[in-house]
Scaffold this active site. Structure first.
Site, mmCIF file in Angstrom:
data_model
loop_
_atom_site.group_PDB
_atom_site.id
_atom_site.type_symbol
_atom_site.label_atom_id
_atom_site.label_comp_id
_atom_site.label_asym_id
_atom_site.label_seq_id
_atom_site.Cartn_x
_atom_site.Cartn_y
_atom_site.Cartn_z
ATOM 1 N N ARG A 160 -11.120 18.217 -4.418
ATOM 2 C CA ARG A 160 -9.720 18.115 -3.848
ATOM 3 C C ARG A 160 -8.898 19.037 -4.033
ATOM 4 N NH1 ARG A 160 -5.506 14.490 -7.238
ATOM 5 N NH2 ARG A 160 -6.584 14.724 -9.202
ATOM 6 N N SER A 178 -1.492 14.401 -4.264
ATOM 7 C CA SER A 178 -2.875 14.070 -4.716
ATOM 8 C C SER A 178 -3.955 14.593 -3.813
ATOM 9 C CB SER A 178 -2.914 12.448 -4.645
ATOM 10 O OG SER A 178 -1.792 11.921 -5.363
ATOM 11 N N GLU A 205 0.079 6.383 8.054
ATOM 12 C CA GLU A 205 -1.251 7.210 8.298
ATOM 13 C C GLU A 205 -1.646 6.941 9.801
ATOM 14 O OE1 GLU A 205 -0.775 4.703 6.028
ATOM 15 O OE2 GLU A 205 -0.960 5.903 4.005
ATOM 16 N N PHE A 219 -7.185 4.912 2.804
ATOM 17 C CA PHE A 219 -5.977 4.977 3.995
ATOM 18 C C PHE A 219 -6.014 5.680 5.299
ATOM 19 C CE2 PHE A 219 -3.804 4.605 -0.485
ATOM 20 C CZ PHE A 219 -4.234 3.342 -0.662
ATOM 21 N N HIS A 232 -9.884 11.253 -2.963
ATOM 22 C CA HIS A 232 -10.113 10.260 -3.954
ATOM 23 C C HIS A 232 -11.250 9.387 -3.247
ATOM 24 C CE1 HIS A 232 -6.349 11.942 -5.128
ATOM 25 N NE2 HIS A 232 -6.560 10.802 -6.211
ATOM 26 N N GLN A 244 -7.506 1.519 -4.023
ATOM 27 C CA GLN A 244 -7.552 2.851 -3.637
ATOM 28 C C GLN A 244 -8.999 3.592 -3.866
ATOM 29 O OE1 GLN A 244 -3.895 3.743 -3.989
ATOM 30 N NE2 GLN A 244 -3.943 1.532 -4.218
ATOM 31 N N ARG A 300 -11.483 13.006 -6.479
ATOM 32 C CA ARG A 300 -10.477 13.004 -7.458
ATOM 33 C C ARG A 300 -10.813 13.846 -8.876
ATOM 34 N NH1 ARG A 300 -8.762 10.449 -12.034
ATOM 35 N NH2 ARG A 300 -6.344 10.542 -12.486
#
Lengths: 289, 333
Positions: free
Chosen positions: B15, B42, B63, B88, B114, B126, B172
């Site tokens: 990321r 993030s 989203e 998401f 993530h 998540q 992540r």
């Protein structure tokens, strides 16, 4: 300066009688193509006729039918995609499509898909038919035009039932924040959705208050009175931020046996019904050009 | 997660490389716009946003609207890169990805960060374990999972150059370095053979490439020569490389940080079964969500380490030799 250009865009196209004749021609096209297809959505196509006619023929939408992808064209997104016969009829009359092609609606290999598809019929700007998505796409277009300092206006036509979708309010909130002055939402408020009256299923009132609360300028109009529609669209174009026109309409407008009849949300007319409907919608001699 | 990747050197998280690559690309490509849904810090898209605020839109926690807006930007000539957690942007944005991106074949690049369970303590809500299957189900989408920071930079470049929708999954945690530098020969649909071996082929993406390399070393000590293929592009799959693996090594193990349904393993199996039916084993999440916990502990508990890859190789090699001895269902070729 931008405002002056916008005024110029709408100027010279205020022949209400001509627009009324055009609306009759569009209504006839809708009924004929749906009867030919024996499939489709008459009620919500007929309720939006004056709104779409005013946009395409009242000087509000700037387009070039010979260059449907002209970069500086205005964008029209039919978020209530099931009403697409009204847009196909307008596109044919505006010269984007041969009139004869309307007979191919919903047939295999046709450019006239049952709901709008970007990249098929010229003049279609977004793929819709899963409700709730058009305003987001329109917001993206409006912001892209603003970034590039292009004088492009984006008009999004929503259904009233469609406004039960959460994404409509995501887009309304985002537009209320970023405040593009080139984005107009029009709601075809015909009071019915597939399963019945909007107020019986999930009422959306107080509707104007909702848009106001999300930061939009709001004006209501009679969606079948072309003078009133034109006044409302003029007003919408002159707003400094996003504007919403709530157009009060009648589902099935113009065909007496369809008006206010939810049965015709998604049922095509029979040949007999078509004949009765067309008899009540005589073309003026100058109409339908 | 050094414990499950012994002997490997860790670089940045993919990321981080995504954000940096996007910022670098933004300097030469003014048509790039970046959208995020309140996870820019993030997903690391904020790296672009800090440098080019006029081309960066944080649309807030919405989203579906973000995906729709990206469709509008793309059809107006922009190249939108949009990001959120994979769980998401793919799941909440799926109908919009279908209607506003895939169906009209628009030039939208989607980064789901993530990905997988290695995000750790935040837990199953998540952790994206379905995104690859769902992204692969969208017609015209390229689906790509870079394994390290260097490959991510090449992937972002390739995504920009590709005219059409692309899904990129980023991770992540810091990722073990697989490449020494940004690969210059990266292409979507072209796998990279990292290790040669004639007994079996391990095909993996993302962090599981590192697990495959660890497994390769361990298997070598047992006398099993495992080919290792980095299948960064899950779609379009490098079918030639998969069939070569089947033909040359006669057995395949896939490894992915994802549910077994509809992911890399399913796609590889589909590619080989018609022409080169060979024994296969699949490492991945077996019809389960994970839970909160330390990333390394989670990867161990849910069977996503080199140990499971080694075990799968042993099983598949045994079946292969059983078939060769006439004990199996039939000769592979």
């Amino acid at each position: 300066m931008k405002q002056d250009q916008r005024q110029a865009r709408g100027a010279g196209a205020r022949d209400i009688a001509a627009l009324e004749r055009r609306a009759v021609a569009v209504r006839r096209d809708i009924l004929e193509m749906l009867t030919e297809a024996q499939s489709g959505h008459p009620g919500g196509s007929l309720s939006a006729v004056e709104l779409v006619v005013a946009l395409y023929f009242g000087g509000f939408l700037r387009y070039d039918a010979d260059r449907p992808e002209w970069e500086d064209r205005d964008r029209f997104i039919l978020s209530k995609g099931h009403g697409v016969p009204v847009q196909y009829a307008a596109l044919a009359q505006a010269g984007f499509l041969p009139q004869s092609e309307l007979r191919t609606l919903r047939r295999i290999d046709s450019r006239l898909q049952g709901h709008p598809v970007l990249g098929t019929a010229p003049g279609i700007e977004a793929s819709t038919g899963s409700l709730g998505q058009g305003l987001s796409i329109g917001l993206g277009m409006a912001l892209a035009a603003r970034m590039d300092s292009r004088d492009v206006n984006v008009w999004v036509l929503l259904g009233d039932g469609e406004c039960q979708e959460g994404q409509v309010w995501e887009a309304a909130m985002a537009a209320g924040h970023s405040r593009p002055d080139n984005l107009v939402a029009i709601v075809d408020y015909n009071k019915f959705q597939l399963d019945g009256a909007v107020e019986d299923i999930i009422g959306i009132e107080p509707f104007a208050d909702k848009w106001t609360a999300f930061g939009w300028a709001v004006r209501e109009c009679d969606g079948h009175d072309l003078e009133d529609v034109v006044r409302a669209f003029d007003w919408a174009q002159s707003q400094d931020g996003p504007a919403c026109v709530i157009a009060h309409t009648v589902k099935g407008q113009g065909v007496t046996f369809m008006e206010h009849q939810n049965k015709y949300h998604g049922v095509a007319p029979t040949q007999d019904e078509l004949a009765r409907a067309l008899a009540a919608l005589p073309l003026h001699e100058e109409g339908g050009e | 997660m050094n414990g499950i990747f012994p002997g490997l050197t860790f670089g940045k998280a993919t990321r981080d490389a995504y954000g940096e690559a996007l910022r670098d690309l933004g300097g030469t490509h003014p048509d790039i716009v970046v959208l995020d849904a309140d996870l820019a810090k993030s997903t690391k898209s904020f790296t672009f946003g800090e440098t080019y605020p006029e081309r960066f839109w944080n649309v807030g926690i919405q989203e579906a609207n973000m995906v729709g807006m990206a469709g509008g930007f793309a059809s107006s000539g922009k190249v939108p890169f949009i990001s959120s957690f994979a769980a998401f942007v793919i799941l909440k944005g799926y109908d919009q990805l279908r209607m506003a991106v895939s169906y009209p074949k628009l030039n939208v690049k989607v980064c789901g960060s993530h990905g997988g369970i290695s995000i750790g303590e935040d837990g199953a809500s998540q952790q994206s374990v379905e995104d690859i299957a769902l992204a692969c189900a969208l017609p015209d989408f390229v689906v790509c999972v870079p394994c390290d920071e260097h490959q991510m930079r090449a992937v972002v470049q390739a995504a920009y150059e590709h005219d059409g929708p692309v899904y990129i999954r980023s991770g992540r945690p810091k990722a073990p370095l697989i490449y020494d530098a940004t690969p210059t020969d990266f292409r979507f649909g072209k796998a990279t053979r990292l290790r040669e071996g004639g007994d079996v082929t391990i095909i993996a993406y993302g962090l599981m490439v590192a697990a495959a390399l660890v497994a390769h070393e361990e298997l070598k000590r047992e006398g099993i020569e495992a080919r290792v293929v980095d299948m960064a592009t899950v779609k379009p799959l490098d079918v030639d490389e998969v069939r070569a693996a089947a033909a040359d090594t006669g057995a395949i193990v896939t490894a992915e940080e994802h549910l077994l349904h509809g992911g890399l393993g399913a796609r590889v199996a589909q590619a080989v079964v018609g022409t080169h039916p060979v024994p296969m084993e699949f490492v991945g999440l077996d019809d389960t969500y994970a839970e909160s916990g330390d990333p390394e502990a989670l990867m161990r508990k849910y069977g996503l380490t080199a140990r499971e890859v080694v075990d799968a190789v042993r099983r598949v090699v045994q079946r292969k030799s059983g078939r060769a001895a006439g004990l199996g269902a039939g000769a592979p070729r």
